[in-house]
Every structure is written in structure tokens, then in C-alpha cells.
Motif scaffolding. Sequence first.
Motif, PDB file in Angstrom:
ATOM      1  N   THR A  89       0.870  -1.162   0.000  1.00  0.00           N
ATOM      2  CA  THR A  89       0.000   0.000   0.000  1.00  0.00           C
ATOM      3  C   THR A  89       0.907   1.212   0.000  1.00  0.00           C
ATOM      4  N   GLY A  90       0.489   2.267  -0.628  1.00  0.00           N
ATOM      5  CA  GLY A  90       1.339   3.438  -0.722  1.00  0.00           C
ATOM      6  C   GLY A  90       1.772   3.982   0.622  1.00  0.00           C
ATOM      7  N   ARG A  91       1.097   3.568   1.656  1.00  0.00           N
ATOM      8  CA  ARG A  91       1.384   4.152   2.968  1.00  0.00           C
ATOM      9  C   ARG A  91       2.457   3.393   3.712  1.00  0.00           C
ATOM     10  N   ALA A  92       3.149   4.136   4.554  1.00  0.00           N
ATOM     11  CA  ALA A  92       4.176   3.513   5.378  1.00  0.00           C
ATOM     12  C   ALA A  92       3.515   2.697   6.480  1.00  0.00           C
ATOM     13  N   ARG A  93       4.106   1.548   6.757  1.00  0.00           N
ATOM     14  CA  ARG A  93       3.618   0.740   7.871  1.00  0.00           C
ATOM     15  C   ARG A  93       4.575   0.902   9.038  1.00  0.00           C
ATOM     16  N   LEU A  94       4.115   0.425  10.154  1.00  0.00           N
ATOM     17  CA  LEU A  94       4.970   0.526  11.324  1.00  0.00           C
ATOM     18  C   LEU A  94       6.275  -0.222  11.071  1.00  0.00           C
ATOM     19  N   ALA A  95       6.186  -1.279  10.289  1.00  0.00           N
ATOM     20  CA  ALA A  95       7.380  -2.060   9.979  1.00  0.00           C
ATOM     21  C   ALA A  95       8.404  -1.190   9.248  1.00  0.00           C
ATOM     22  N   ASP A  96       7.935  -0.329   8.382  1.00  0.00           N
ATOM     23  CA  ASP A  96       8.853   0.554   7.657  1.00  0.00           C
ATOM     24  C   ASP A  96       9.519   1.519   8.618  1.00  0.00           C
ATOM     25  N   VAL A  97       8.727   2.043   9.523  1.00  0.00           N
ATOM     26  CA  VAL A  97       9.266   2.957  10.518  1.00  0.00           C
ATOM     27  C   VAL A  97      10.349   2.250  11.322  1.00  0.00           C
ATOM     28  N   ALA A  98      10.005   1.043  11.777  1.00  0.00           N
ATOM     29  CA  ALA A  98      10.940   0.288  12.608  1.00  0.00           C
ATOM     30  C   ALA A  98      12.241   0.045  11.855  1.00  0.00           C
ATOM     31  N   ALA A  99      12.108  -0.348  10.605  1.00  0.00           N
ATOM     32  CA  ALA A  99      13.289  -0.628   9.801  1.00  0.00           C
ATOM     33  C   ALA A  99      14.154   0.622   9.697  1.00  0.00           C
ATOM     34  N   LEU A 100      13.522   1.730   9.412  1.00  0.00           N
ATOM     35  CA  LEU A 100      14.267   2.975   9.257  1.00  0.00           C
ATOM     36  C   LEU A 100      14.956   3.385  10.558  1.00  0.00           C
TER      37      LEU A 100
ATOM     38  N   GLN B  16      13.496   8.712  20.151  1.00  0.00           N
ATOM     39  CA  GLN B  16      13.602   9.829  19.220  1.00  0.00           C
ATOM     40  C   GLN B  16      13.845   9.342  17.798  1.00  0.00           C
ATOM     41  N   ARG B  17      14.700   8.334  17.672  1.00  0.00           N
ATOM     42  CA  ARG B  17      14.958   7.804  16.328  1.00  0.00           C
ATOM     43  C   ARG B  17      13.669   7.329  15.691  1.00  0.00           C
ATOM     44  N   VAL B  18      12.849   6.659  16.501  1.00  0.00           N
ATOM     45  CA  VAL B  18      11.571   6.168  15.984  1.00  0.00           C
ATOM     46  C   VAL B  18      10.695   7.337  15.562  1.00  0.00           C
ATOM     47  N   LEU B  19      10.617   8.330  16.435  1.00  0.00           N
ATOM     48  CA  LEU B  19       9.755   9.472  16.122  1.00  0.00           C
ATOM     49  C   LEU B  19      10.243  10.174  14.865  1.00  0.00           C
ATOM     50  N   ASP B  20      11.560  10.256  14.710  1.00  0.00           N
ATOM     51  CA  ASP B  20      12.101  10.872  13.499  1.00  0.00           C
ATOM     52  C   ASP B  20      11.695  10.079  12.270  1.00  0.00           C
ATOM     53  N   ALA B  21      11.754   8.757  12.407  1.00  0.00           N
ATOM     54  CA  ALA B  21      11.385   7.911  11.271  1.00  0.00           C
ATOM     55  C   ALA B  21       9.915   8.100  10.927  1.00  0.00           C
ATOM     56  N   VAL B  22       9.093   8.185  11.960  1.00  0.00           N
ATOM     57  CA  VAL B  22       7.666   8.417  11.744  1.00  0.00           C
ATOM     58  C   VAL B  22       7.476   9.690  10.935  1.00  0.00           C
ATOM     59  N   GLU B  23       8.182  10.702  11.387  1.00  0.00           N
ATOM     60  CA  GLU B  23       8.093  11.996  10.726  1.00  0.00           C
ATOM     61  C   GLU B  23       8.506  11.871   9.263  1.00  0.00           C
ATOM     62  N   GLU B  24       9.653  11.261   9.061  1.00  0.00           N
ATOM     63  CA  GLU B  24      10.202  11.185   7.710  1.00  0.00           C
ATOM     64  C   GLU B  24       9.288  10.435   6.754  1.00  0.00           C
ATOM     65  N   LEU B  25       8.705   9.366   7.259  1.00  0.00           N
ATOM     66  CA  LEU B  25       7.857   8.546   6.385  1.00  0.00           C
ATOM     67  C   LEU B  25       6.408   9.015   6.357  1.00  0.00           C
ATOM     68  N   GLY B  26       6.108   9.966   7.219  1.00  0.00           N
ATOM     69  CA  GLY B  26       4.717  10.400   7.287  1.00  0.00           C
ATOM     70  C   GLY B  26       3.810   9.272   7.742  1.00  0.00           C
ATOM     71  N   PHE B  27       4.335   8.474   8.633  1.00  0.00           N
ATOM     72  CA  PHE B  27       3.572   7.314   9.088  1.00  0.00           C
ATOM     73  C   PHE B  27       2.335   7.700   9.890  1.00  0.00           C
ATOM     74  N   ARG B  28       1.243   7.031   9.575  1.00  0.00           N
ATOM     75  CA  ARG B  28       0.031   7.161  10.394  1.00  0.00           C
ATOM     76  C   ARG B  28      -0.462   5.742  10.635  1.00  0.00           C
ATOM     77  N   PRO B  29      -0.744   5.421  11.877  1.00  0.00           N
ATOM     78  CA  PRO B  29      -1.133   4.039  12.167  1.00  0.00           C
ATOM     79  C   PRO B  29      -2.421   3.644  11.452  1.00  0.00           C
ATOM     80  N   ASN B  30      -2.491   2.401  11.094  1.00  0.00           N
ATOM     81  CA  ASN B  30      -3.676   1.872  10.431  1.00  0.00           C
ATOM     82  C   ASN B  30      -4.759   1.595  11.472  1.00  0.00           C
ATOM     83  N   GLN B  31      -5.807   2.396  11.384  1.00  0.00           N
ATOM     84  CA  GLN B  31      -6.842   2.293  12.410  1.00  0.00           C
ATOM     85  C   GLN B  31      -7.557   0.950  12.392  1.00  0.00           C
TER      86      GLN B  31
END
Lengths: 340, 340
Positions: free
Chosen positions: A10-21, A45-60
Motif C-alpha cells: 500500500t502506498g502508505r508507510a507501515r509501522l514495519a517501515d518505521v521500525a526498519a528505518l 527519538q529515532r523512531v519518532l524521526d522515522a515516523v516523521e520522515e515517512l509520514g507514518f500514520r497508524p492503520n486504524q
Amino acid sequence: MTSAAGSPPTGRARLADVAALAGVSVGTASKALNGAGRMRPETRQRVLDAVEELGFRPNQHAQSLHSGRSWTVGLMTTDGIGRFSTPVLLGAEDALGAGKISVLLCDTRGDAIREQHHLRNLTDRRVDGIIVTGRRTDPRPPLTGIDPAIPVVYALSPSTDPADTSVVTDDRGGAHLAVEHLLATGRTRIAHVTGPEHHQAARDRARHAVEHLAGAGLELATGRVHFGEWSEAWGRRAADAVLRTAPDTDAVFCGNDQIARGVADALRERGKEVPGDIAVVGYDNWDTMALACRPPLTTVDMNLAEIGRIAALRLLQAIDAEPDPGVHTVPCRLVVRESS
Amino acid sequence: MTSAAGSPPTGRARLADVAALAGVSVGTASKALNGAGRMRPETRQRVLDAVEELGFRPNQHAQSLHSGRSWTVGLMTTDGIGRFSTPVLLGAEDALGAGKISVLLCDTRGDAIREQHHLRNLTDRRVDGIIVTGRRTDPRPPLTGIDPAIPVVYALSPSTDPADTSVVTDDRGGAHLAVEHLLATGRTRIAHVTGPEHHQAARDRARHAVEHLAGAGLELATGRVHFGEWSEAWGRRAADAVLRTAPDTDAVFCGNDQIARGVADALRERGKEVPGDIAVVGYDNWDTMALACRPPLTTVDMNLAEIGRIAALRLLQAIDAEPDPGVHTVPCRLVVRESS
DNA sequence: ACCGTCTAGGAAAAGGTTTGCCCGTGACCT
DNA sequence: AGGTCACGGGCAAACCTTTTCCTAGACGGT
């Protein structure tokens, strides 16, 4: 920059992508997001930065599947979205939307089949709760066939079952406000024109108006309540009747703004000054009526948005397993304009 | 009767319970339910019986997680739920609810912050699409920052971007209907009183009324359009102006029902018969105005519910990956009553 | 130097459904 | 009788996050 496995399908980032980053495991990433678990600040902080970078939003959907909660409440309105249910609905939407709860709109159009249909739908969606609003203040039977685990709050139209939670307008207080205002401005020969007697609101307002007058040692100027319809036409006819029966009437308390406007129109056309000769007070504070009236109407505002808001708050409370059954009334407010 | 493993942790039956009771695997049970896959009729029936017995209803969160669809659309209204957006909204709700799609209600109160908040919320919920309705017919800027994969349809207020899909009322046709009706009933000295000139609706209706009159070789009775406000008070003032400027006016076409009512009231008070001396035609078919008017108003109905319904259908179409961009107009309907 | 304790973070299950892929069995054909 | 095919149905991955449990390493104490 390459995010470990495959890029997200899916075009959206998953938590897995965030974790990997961020170079951590999925579980850790989740904890970082939710503030749970202990971890080094820089890891978080690294995680939060990754979230920011990927524009991650959790899948509700995933969250809801896990938690069993949908962060959604159903709003069932039984009569289209009428003049009354609309403000209630907006008040509720406002109170709920402030959190992260959204509102599913269901209109039953007064049809029991549709109501069941929507009820099943809401149940399937595992809504956290349901608010039911009606058009009138007459009690309505509670929802049937509903999962007892889903809290329900009735707004405007209370449930006939006292074990349910209902939030309603204070017709007694409203009538009180109107009559008290007229008395306080020196009126003593007060008539009351209202809607159909089979409407609870009409009966209640009339009864409390009469009681309040009696408390001041007074009676209705025409000796009786003028029950009729909630229309301008009825207001006009009733005004004539009032003038015939008790020409010395100096105030008319009306069951709603439409009637009040009809009364004001008829009085003007009969040569009576409003408010000079006769004061007119309405009910509902329906802008288009109250403001367009000549003169603009003094009227009772039921605080409908507040009813919706309180219903929402009660519902949230019930969702947190602290139900508060019974009928809760919301006080009215007098809006004084030029007709009194 | 014992359902294999543990009884469901949630009070509700899961597909696994159904499968166990029917003596098949979970996958097979799923296929039986969805009509997919091939299997013996009696197997399918056993599954269906088990579903019936357990009162099984699929967990929508799980379905949505898997499919990525939420079977939900967002309905963003930008001005509370006004008189105009309400019918649109109901029409949409109706069209969508007929399927298994539910409506998430978002009210932005005209606030861009709130709009962004709701937009993020809707995106997080993976809504299948969004319908945006405004209060007026003036174009609005398209939603920003939205996932391009989510289809959007603008109802009532078109998007300024022609590549978007918009469904709007046909102001041209409405004005046409009104004027044509007046001409057909023998009126020739027609005035036009309407709202603020900076409202597109007012400008459009006026322009098309003038054009249509010109087509019949006529001009406005007062030589100009009376722009003002959408209020009764303005209608009353304008009626006086019309009578002063062109006493021989035999019809007034009004930009909305409030104005029309004000005009009708003023005319009556100036001793003019409606429709005997002067016909009055309104716009909106807002019952409380049109019916309460003396006499009841002939008026143009914008078929708002139809606009909502069509917007919903366009959205469904776009969700099925067959978008149909551009502005679609919905024809009006003339409701003839006693004022003409 | 060894043992116990504490912490950061990983592994994996759970939540429930759908669906692609695969396998076994029986029927049919040659 | 052996091979092929179709059909019925099972297995397991995938959807994505949360949360519990667990481990490895570090650090302190004796």
C-alpha cells in the motif's frame, strides 16, 4: 533509505517501515509511539524521526481489530435531520470530535425497518456507543435487539425505560423563564398559545406556565390554554381568539416561535402594538423565525447543542464503564429581544 | 454443541466458531459465506446453518484490515449543517446507506484547522471516499493535503479545480423555470429581487432571468436587478422600492423564499393582491417559509436531496475507479402554489 | 571474580477474515 | 488399468498493530 524488505504494497508507510528505518523492531517502534515500555530516549527519538520522515500514520483498522474499539459512535436520528436534531447532532459531533472519536450518521426516517438495518450495521462496526435523537420530547421505546454491551444515550426524546440514560430539555424551566420574564416586566394578563395537546412538550410547557402563574396568584388571561398546531397560521387564528375572549390581554406566551410569529403578525394587523400593548414570547429561538419576526422575538432557547454535547459526554462516560442512568435535564436560556 | 477450542473471548461468535460447528476449515467457511470457491451445496448449507445458529456476524475491522476498504465515506460539511447542506447530506446518506456504506459526519464550521483535523482523521480511517458540501454555490478551493487515492466529490459548492468532480444545482434552469412560469401565466412586467451581488447564486439567477426575459423581448420592470440580502427585511424594503419605481409591476421573481415572503408581506400591506395584482415567485422551496407565506409561495426547488444522492452515486463510481470529473448540474423543479 | 538485578529491546502471539495455492479423491476417458 | 481432470476443501500467508513475555547485556555489590 531502502526500507529493509519490500517497499510497502500500500502506498502508505507501515509501522514495519518505521521500525526498519529507525533500526529497531516493530514492537519497540509501537512502544515508542505509545509512550509505553522503557527505552533509551534517543531510541524513542529515532523512531519518532522515522515516523516523521515517512509520514507514518497508524492503520486504524489494525488498531481497532486489536483493541475491539472502533473509536466511533453511531448517531441515530429518527426524523430526517430536523430543526431540532441538527443542533443536538452538531453538539454531539463537536464534543466527540474533540477526542479522536468520529460520528457515524444514521437516519431512520422514522422507519423501524431502517432502524434495525442501521442498528445491525452499527453493531457490525463495533461502534463504541450510540446516541439516539428524536424530533420531539415525547418518550420513545428503547432500541431493541441491540448488543447490551454497547452503551446508548437518548437525547431530546428520552427512553421510556428509566434504566436508560436520557438527556432532555427542561420544559418546566423553560416555561418558568418565559412566564417569570413576563411577570417581571409587569405583565399580568397572560395568554398561552401552543401546539397539539398530544405533544408532551405542549402539555408540559402549558402545565408549568399555569403552575407558575398560580404561584404568583394569577390565571391565564383567557382562562385556558390554546392548544392547536405548531404553525404560524394557528398563531394567527389563536391571536384573534385571544383578543376576542380577553381584549385586555397584555402578553402571549407561545409554545414555539412559529406560533409566536403568527401571533405577532395577527396582533399587528389588528392594530395592537408589540410589545407596547401586548408582549409576545416564543419558544425555540429558531433564528429564521425569531429574527425575521416583527419585532424580533423574545424566546426560550433550549440549548440544543448543549444537549447534544452533554449526551456525548454521558456516552463517553458510559463507554468508560461508568454509566449514569436516568433522565438528565438541560436548562433553557431566555433570549430577550424586542417583542417583550 | 461445544465449539472446538475455547468459547469466543469476545461474546461474539467468530468465523472459527462457525467453521468448527459446521465441521469445516475457517477458509472454507469464509468461502461459503462469500459465495466464492466451489463446494458441495450441502457443505455451504451446513456453514450457513452454523452462522444462523451462532448469530455470527463478520468482524468488520478484520475485513477492513484485510481489504483496505472501510465501507465508509466521509461527509464534510463546511458550515454547520445548514438549511442547504442538510438535504444534500440526507440524500447522500440515503444513497450510500442503501449499500453497506456508512457515513462519517464531519463538520468543519468553516474552520480550516478543523478541516485539516477531520481530513487526517478520515484518511487514518481509510475512508473509501469523501463528499464535501458547502453552504453556497460559490466555488471552493479543493481539499488540500489529501491522499490522492481517495476520491472526492464536491456537492453544492463546486471545486475550483475542473479536474475534480462536482455536483451542483442548475441556477440557470431554475431562473428559467421561474421566469417562464411567470410569462406563461401572462405576466410581462417582472421585477427581480435577490441576495448579495457577491454571491454567485444571486448573480447567476439574475443573469439568467434577464437573459430569458430578453429572449421574450422583455426587460426587468424596474430596469435593474435589486441585489441586497437573503432576508425578509430586505424583501420588504425592496418591494417598496419596486412599487415606487415601477408601480405597474405585475410579478416579482425573488432570489430566495425569505425575500419572497418579505415581498409578499410588504405587497399585502401596501394593498396589493397576491397573486391578483402581483405574482410572487420564490426560490429554495423552504417549507417553513414557502408554506407559511400568505399566500403560500410558488417557488423553485433545487432538488437538494437529489444533488446529495447523485453526488453519492458519482462517488461510488469514482471508488470503483471510474471517475467522472467535471461539474454535473442537477435540474430544478418548479413548485406552483398560490402566489402566482 | 561471581552472582543478582535491572534495563533496553526483540520475538511472537493475538485479534478475525480473505484468498491464493495446493492436495487428495473420485470420475471419466482411452 | 492407468492417466487426466475437476471438484471439494484445507493450509497458510497477508492485512497491521499491540502487548506480553523473554533474553542478553550491563552494572553494582560482595
